[in-house]
Design an enzyme around this catalytic site. Structure first.
Site, PDB file in Angstrom:
ATOM      1  N   CYS A 262      -3.910   7.997  20.291  1.00  0.00           N
ATOM      2  CA  CYS A 262      -3.466   9.391  20.145  1.00  0.00           C
ATOM      3  C   CYS A 262      -2.866   9.946  21.436  1.00  0.00           C
ATOM      4  CB  CYS A 262      -4.614  10.260  19.645  1.00  0.00           C
ATOM      5  SG  CYS A 262      -6.008  10.444  20.784  1.00  0.00           S
ATOM      6  N   HIS A 310      -9.310  13.956  20.603  1.00  0.00           N
ATOM      7  CA  HIS A 310      -8.105  13.624  19.836  1.00  0.00           C
ATOM      8  C   HIS A 310      -7.007  14.621  20.184  1.00  0.00           C
ATOM      9  CE1 HIS A 310      -5.975  11.515  16.636  1.00  0.00           C
ATOM     10  NE2 HIS A 310      -5.500  12.677  16.237  1.00  0.00           N
ATOM     11  N   HIS A 322       0.832  12.515  14.867  1.00  0.00           N
ATOM     12  CA  HIS A 322      -0.214  11.911  15.701  1.00  0.00           C
ATOM     13  C   HIS A 322      -0.441  10.460  15.293  1.00  0.00           C
ATOM     14  CE1 HIS A 322      -3.855  12.472  12.826  1.00  0.00           C
ATOM     15  NE2 HIS A 322      -2.758  12.608  12.128  1.00  0.00           N
TER      16      HIS A 322
END
Length: 346
Positions: A262, A310, A322
């Site tokens: 990520c 994240h 993402h």
């Protein structure tokens, strides 16, 4: 004495016994279907909850791994510099030692007679005094060389100690890297085994199947995004880079160009815009100005969870790009897919 109790009706008794036997048979059959001591099969909802927790733990371990990788890279650079300096220092000490040895040998050969006795036996006292003065200067030069040699040797010892410290720290970071790598692998394997207990349709239904990757381009659905300008030209360039990565696989520790985790996707995208973000999502949390969600613009970073484990990129229309989790591909998802920590504008 005669009893006045009414005798039981045989038909009712037989029916009661049959009902009891039937219930017992059902219980036996049910117990035979589930082995003794076996845990009940997890429902798709249970699997989704447990896999989500495992992926969150894996992401946190991945970010720790990324940070350790960055530290290892910095330590390797520092160690290389120290070792280069150490090699140069050792060469200088060797040259100084060799030069001092040559001068000392020459003086031993030429100055073995006591100076006062040499003056007495000299046929040219004035000339000898001149030579003695030259010798004194030479001895002073030798003493200076000796002092410089000692200083160089002390500096060399300090450089060796510094190199040893860097090596020890590097070894410690490498052990931490190995531990984080194993932690990621353990959690991903547990998640894989849990998902393997479900059918393809069930995995799609809980959002961990191939159908979720339909939110990629160009093969899958592209969100109906508004024509919202990015916060800056650099953000627009970063967004274009992130969109070019749609459909590429997740890889923990990956920074592209073929696979990403990520924070690696954010790092890679902004590098295309000439901006060097920090490597991890925790560091990216502090890589710009925080803005409210209702003021988010394309190119802003969306950092999730209290532990900032994240990160995604806002694209507008309530959507982000993402790298979701292992086994998935870079894709669009709703901005509110998990608890938002902050919106960061680099």
């Amino acid at each position: 004495m005669a009893s006045h109790r009414r005798p039981a009706r045989p038909g009712i008794v037989r029916a009661g016994k049959a009902a009891v036997l039937s219930a017992a048979a059902v219980a036996v059959a049910a117990s035979a279907a589930v082995p003794a001591g076996a845990a009940p099969r997890a429902t798709p909802a249970d699997v989704r909850s447990r896999v989500g927790a495992l992926y969150e733990q894996a992401e946190r371990a991945t970010e720790d791994y990324d940070a350790a990788q960055e530290q290892e890279s910095r330590l390797r650079g520092r160690l290389d510099a120290v070792q280069d300096e150490l090699a140069r220092g050792q060469a200088a000490v060797n040259r100084m030692s060799d030069a001092l040895a040559v001068v000392s040998g020459a003086q031993y050969r030429d100055g073995g007679v006591d100076p006062s006795l040499a003056l007495l036996v000299s046929s040219d006292p004035a000339g000898y005094l001149d030579r003695a003065s030259d010798l004194a200067r030479a001895e002073g030069l030798q003493a200076g060389r000796l002092d410089r040699l000692r200083d160089a040797q002390r500096a060399l010892a300090q450089q060796r100690a510094e190199a040893g410290g860097e090596i020890a720290q590097l070894d410690q970071v490498r052990r931490r890297l190995a531990a984080r790598k194993q932690a990621v692998r353990d959690r991903l394997e547990r998640a894989r085994r849990l998902l393997a207990t479900l059918t393809v349709a069930q995995r799609d239904a809980i959002g961990y199947g191939a159908a979720a990757d339909g939110r990629t381009a160009p093969a899958g659905r592209v969100p109906d995004l508004p024509d919202l300008p990015a916060s800056s030209d650099r953000a627009a360039e970063a967004l274009a880079a992130a969109r070019s990565a749609l459909g590429l696989p997740y890889l923990w520790g990956g920074t592209g160009p073929g696979a990403f985790d990520c924070s690696g996707l954010m790092y890679w995208s902004y590098r295309h815009a000439g901006v060097t973000l920090p490597r991890t999502s925790q560091e990216q949390l502090g890589a710009g100005t925080h803005v409210p969600l209702d003021q988010a613009r394309p190119g802003d970073l969306v950092v999730y969870r209290d532990n900032a484990s994240h990160v995604a990129m806002y694209v507008g229309g309530g959507e982000v790009i993402h790298a979701p989790y292992p086994g998935a591909r870079v894709r669009y998802d709703p901005v509110n897919m998990m608890p938002i920590n902050a919106i960061v504008r680099p």
